[in-house]
Every structure is written in structure tokens, then in C-alpha cells.
Design an enzyme around this catalytic site. Structure first.
Site, PDB file in Angstrom:
ATOM      1  N   LYS A  14       0.828  -1.217   0.000  1.00  0.00           N
ATOM      2  CA  LYS A  14       0.000   0.000   0.000  1.00  0.00           C
ATOM      3  C   LYS A  14       0.861   1.265   0.000  1.00  0.00           C
ATOM      4  O   LYS A  14       0.601   2.190  -0.760  1.00  0.00           O
ATOM      5  CB  LYS A  14      -0.925   0.033   1.235  1.00  0.00           C
ATOM      6  CG  LYS A  14      -1.903  -1.118   1.315  1.00  0.00           C
ATOM      7  CD  LYS A  14      -2.885  -0.930   2.462  1.00  0.00           C
ATOM      8  CE  LYS A  14      -2.283  -1.020   3.848  1.00  0.00           C
ATOM      9  NZ  LYS A  14      -1.762  -2.359   4.210  1.00  0.00           N
ATOM     10  N   ARG A  92      -9.741   0.791   8.471  1.00  0.00           N
ATOM     11  CA  ARG A  92      -9.329  -0.570   8.814  1.00  0.00           C
ATOM     12  C   ARG A  92     -10.420  -1.322   9.571  1.00  0.00           C
ATOM     13  O   ARG A  92     -10.224  -2.476   9.942  1.00  0.00           O
ATOM     14  CB  ARG A  92      -8.077  -0.519   9.693  1.00  0.00           C
ATOM     15  CG  ARG A  92      -6.774  -0.836   8.947  1.00  0.00           C
ATOM     16  CD  ARG A  92      -5.647  -0.755   9.966  1.00  0.00           C
ATOM     17  NE  ARG A  92      -4.448  -1.433   9.582  1.00  0.00           N
ATOM     18  CZ  ARG A  92      -3.390  -0.833   9.039  1.00  0.00           C
ATOM     19  NH1 ARG A  92      -3.427   0.432   8.724  1.00  0.00           N
ATOM     20  NH2 ARG A  92      -2.291  -1.533   8.801  1.00  0.00           N
ATOM     21  N   ARG A 131      11.363  -6.775   5.138  1.00  0.00           N
ATOM     22  CA  ARG A 131      11.321  -5.344   5.458  1.00  0.00           C
ATOM     23  C   ARG A 131      11.840  -5.108   6.876  1.00  0.00           C
ATOM     24  O   ARG A 131      12.526  -4.124   7.139  1.00  0.00           O
ATOM     25  CB  ARG A 131       9.880  -4.823   5.315  1.00  0.00           C
ATOM     26  CG  ARG A 131       9.782  -3.322   5.487  1.00  0.00           C
ATOM     27  CD  ARG A 131       8.390  -2.820   5.191  1.00  0.00           C
ATOM     28  NE  ARG A 131       7.470  -3.067   6.299  1.00  0.00           N
ATOM     29  CZ  ARG A 131       6.168  -2.760   6.270  1.00  0.00           C
ATOM     30  NH1 ARG A 131       5.628  -2.230   5.204  1.00  0.00           N
ATOM     31  NH2 ARG A 131       5.389  -2.994   7.301  1.00  0.00           N
ATOM     32  N   ARG A 137      11.016  -1.095  12.234  1.00  0.00           N
ATOM     33  CA  ARG A 137       9.665  -1.064  12.791  1.00  0.00           C
ATOM     34  C   ARG A 137       9.492  -2.159  13.829  1.00  0.00           C
ATOM     35  O   ARG A 137       9.816  -3.317  13.579  1.00  0.00           O
ATOM     36  CB  ARG A 137       8.616  -1.222  11.673  1.00  0.00           C
ATOM     37  CG  ARG A 137       8.330   0.086  10.985  1.00  0.00           C
ATOM     38  CD  ARG A 137       7.326  -0.066   9.891  1.00  0.00           C
ATOM     39  NE  ARG A 137       6.064  -0.694  10.303  1.00  0.00           N
ATOM     40  CZ  ARG A 137       4.953  -0.640   9.583  1.00  0.00           C
ATOM     41  NH1 ARG A 137       4.947  -0.004   8.424  1.00  0.00           N
ATOM     42  NH2 ARG A 137       3.862  -1.227  10.002  1.00  0.00           N
ATOM     43  N   ARG A 148      -0.875  -9.277  13.160  1.00  0.00           N
ATOM     44  CA  ARG A 148      -1.418  -8.248  12.269  1.00  0.00           C
ATOM     45  C   ARG A 148      -2.264  -8.888  11.156  1.00  0.00           C
ATOM     46  O   ARG A 148      -3.288  -8.349  10.759  1.00  0.00           O
ATOM     47  CB  ARG A 148      -0.271  -7.426  11.658  1.00  0.00           C
ATOM     48  CG  ARG A 148       0.337  -6.446  12.673  1.00  0.00           C
ATOM     49  CD  ARG A 148       1.733  -6.009  12.279  1.00  0.00           C
ATOM     50  NE  ARG A 148       1.778  -5.197  11.087  1.00  0.00           N
ATOM     51  CZ  ARG A 148       2.876  -5.020  10.354  1.00  0.00           C
ATOM     52  NH1 ARG A 148       4.013  -5.625  10.700  1.00  0.00           N
ATOM     53  NH2 ARG A 148       2.848  -4.250   9.302  1.00  0.00           N
TER      54      ARG A 148
HETATM   55  P1  AMP Z   1       0.661   0.411   8.816  1.00  0.00           P
HETATM   56  O1  AMP Z   1       1.822   1.343   8.716  1.00  0.00           O
HETATM   57  O2  AMP Z   1      -0.497   0.848   7.959  1.00  0.00           O
HETATM   58  O3  AMP Z   1       1.052  -1.027   8.588  1.00  0.00           O
HETATM   59  O4  AMP Z   1       0.121   0.500  10.316  1.00  0.00           O
HETATM   60  C1  AMP Z   1       0.922   0.100  11.409  1.00  0.00           C
HETATM   61  C2  AMP Z   1       0.069  -0.068  12.653  1.00  0.00           C
HETATM   62  O5  AMP Z   1      -0.542   1.188  12.993  1.00  0.00           O
HETATM   63  C3  AMP Z   1      -1.101  -1.023  12.524  1.00  0.00           C
HETATM   64  O6  AMP Z   1      -0.714  -2.374  12.732  1.00  0.00           O
HETATM   65  C4  AMP Z   1      -2.028  -0.514  13.627  1.00  0.00           C
HETATM   66  O7  AMP Z   1      -1.560  -0.906  14.902  1.00  0.00           O
HETATM   67  C5  AMP Z   1      -1.852   0.990  13.520  1.00  0.00           C
HETATM   68  N1  AMP Z   1      -2.810   1.568  12.567  1.00  0.00           N
HETATM   69  C6  AMP Z   1      -2.547   2.144  11.356  1.00  0.00           C
HETATM   70  N2  AMP Z   1      -3.669   2.547  10.750  1.00  0.00           N
HETATM   71  C7  AMP Z   1      -4.684   2.233  11.588  1.00  0.00           C
HETATM   72  C8  AMP Z   1      -6.099   2.354  11.527  1.00  0.00           C
HETATM   73  N3  AMP Z   1      -6.708   2.900  10.463  1.00  0.00           N
HETATM   74  N4  AMP Z   1      -6.823   1.901  12.586  1.00  0.00           N
HETATM   75  C9  AMP Z   1      -6.247   1.360  13.662  1.00  0.00           C
HETATM   76  N5  AMP Z   1      -4.922   1.182  13.782  1.00  0.00           N
HETATM   77  C10 AMP Z   1      -4.135   1.617  12.753  1.00  0.00           C
END
Ligand code: AMP
Length: 200
Positions: A14, A92, A131, A137, A148
Site C-alpha cells: 500500500k 481498517r 522489510r 519497525r 497483524r
Molecule cells: P501500517 O503502517 O499501515 O502497517 O500501520 C501500522 C500499525 O498502525 C497497525 O498495525 C495498527 O496498529 C496501527 N494503525 C494504522 N492505521 C490504523 C487504523 N486505520 N486503525 C487502527 N490502527 C491503525
């Protein structure tokens, strides 16, 4: 206006595709993961709360993320002229999709399309583990990756149905080479753009 949701499991690409899309179509890129990581880096109270969820592979609470996104759109749109937005990592949950509807309507806009990047589970895990070697991270380790993916299937995937019902869902083969995936994405966006130009 092009208001795109880029959707998919963790590791589906994404962020990578959003970076390419935002450049080509001049869109404001809003990644809720990036917004949360910026909060954590700033050392804010909000960041501390967010970190306690992210490090366990859980979603942060809906109300919290909706407020963060609403403020970010307000703030960032002041500082630039865009042809629309690309939402990466949001919504999400179905509750977030419902909140997004209000949030976008109050700006007199609509979601144009959801692009679902489809990638086999084995490839997702491999990409995320790789990654993790360089991303720094805290959630790119095998145990958290598994959590996740579980959360994705349980809470996030149902968001698709919400947009299917509105005829705004498109699936894209997200496997293989970045440029080939981007070509597939552009084909879909260009068709929408042409239709919008004809309509207006
Ligand atoms: P990402 O960078 O999109 O993979 O997001 C990393 C982490 O941030 C996720 O595993 C969630 O813990 C949190 N997170 C990101 N976006 C959301 C969202 N829309 N709702 C809830 N938690 C989020």
C-alpha cells in the site's frame, strides 16, 4: 477529484504504490500508520498510547485514529493544492468506513474507488520479514506479523463489503514487480479519470 482508498493486508504494498500514485496524480497521501509513527517519534501522550497497540500488532481505537485523520486532512490540505487524496491504511474497520463517509461528506466530496491489492499470504509474510531487517519497525517481526494478519482477516477485510455494496471495490493483482503492479493500478485510475472527464 480523485479520492482513493488503497487497501490490502499488511505487506501488500500500500505504501509503495501510494508513493507512486500520489506523484503521478498529484494526490495528498495520508498514511495513518505514518501519522501514528510520527506521534510516537514526537514522544506525545497520544504516541505512547498508540505505541502500546502497534507494538502488539493490534489496531489503535477507532475514535483515536478518526480524530488523527480528520486533523491531518485539515492541516495538510492548507499547505498544498491537490487533485484529491489517497488513504493508505484507513479505513481498517467498518466503523472507520462509516466515520470516513461523514468526514468526507462534510468536505463535499465522495470516495471514488477502493483498490484492493491482493497478495498471497506466503508472499506477505516474506515481504514483511524482509522489510523488518531494515525498517526498524517494532511490528515487523514474525510474531507481530502473524497477529497483524489475524487482525486484518477479522476486522479489516469486512471493510471490502462496505465498498462492494457501493460499487466502489476493485481488486488488483498485487504480486510481483512494483512497476507492473503500478501499471495495473494506473489502468484502473485512468479509466475512472476518463469517465469523470466525460461526465463533467
Ligand atoms: P501500517 O503502517 O499501515 O502497517 O500501520 C501500522 C500499525 O498502525 C497497525 O498495525 C495498527 O496498529 C496501527 N494503525 C494504522 N492505521 C490504523 C487504523 N486505520 N486503525 C487502527 N490502527 C491503525
Amino acid at each position: 477529484m480523485l479520492n482513493i482508498i488503497i487497501f490490502g493486508a499488511p505487506g501488500s504494498g500500500k505504501g509503495t504504490q501510494s508513493d507512486l500514485i500520489k506523484e503521478k496524480y498529484n494526490l495528498l497521501h495520508l498514511s495513518t500508520g505514518d501519522l501514528l509513527r510520527a506521534e510516537i517519534a514526537s514522544g506525545s501522550e497520544l504516541g505512547k498510547i498508540a505505541d502500546s497497540y502497534i507494538s502488539k500488532g493490534q489496531l489503535v481505537p477507532d475514535e483515536m485514529i478518526i480524530e488523527i485523520l480528520d486533523n491531518a486532512i485539515e492541516e495538510k490540505e492548507k499547505n498544498g493544492k491537490y487533485n484529491g487524496i489517497i488513504l493508505d491504511g484507513f479505513p481498517r474497520t467498518v466503523a472507520q468506513a462509516e466515520a470516513l463517509e461523514l468526514l468526507i461528506k462534510k468536505r463535499n466530496r465522495d470516495i471514488t474507488i477502493l483498490l484492493d491489492l491482493m497478495v498471497e499470504e506466503n508472499e506477505l509474510v516474506e515481504r514483511l520479514v524482509n522489510r523488518g531487517k531494515t525498517s526498524g519497525r517494532c511490528d515487523d517481526n514474525l510474531e507481530t506479523i502473524k497477529k497483524r494478519l489475524e487482525v486484518y482477516h477479522e476486522k479489516t477485510k469486512p471493510v471490502n463489503d462496505y465498498y462492494k455494496k457501493q460499487n466502489k471495490y476493485t481488486v488488483i493483482d498485487g504480486s510481483g514487480n512494483i512497476d507492473n503492479i503500478f501499471d495495473r493500478v494506473c489502468k484502473v485510475i485512468d479509466i475512472i479519470n476518463e469517465d469523470e472527464n466525460v461526465a463533467s
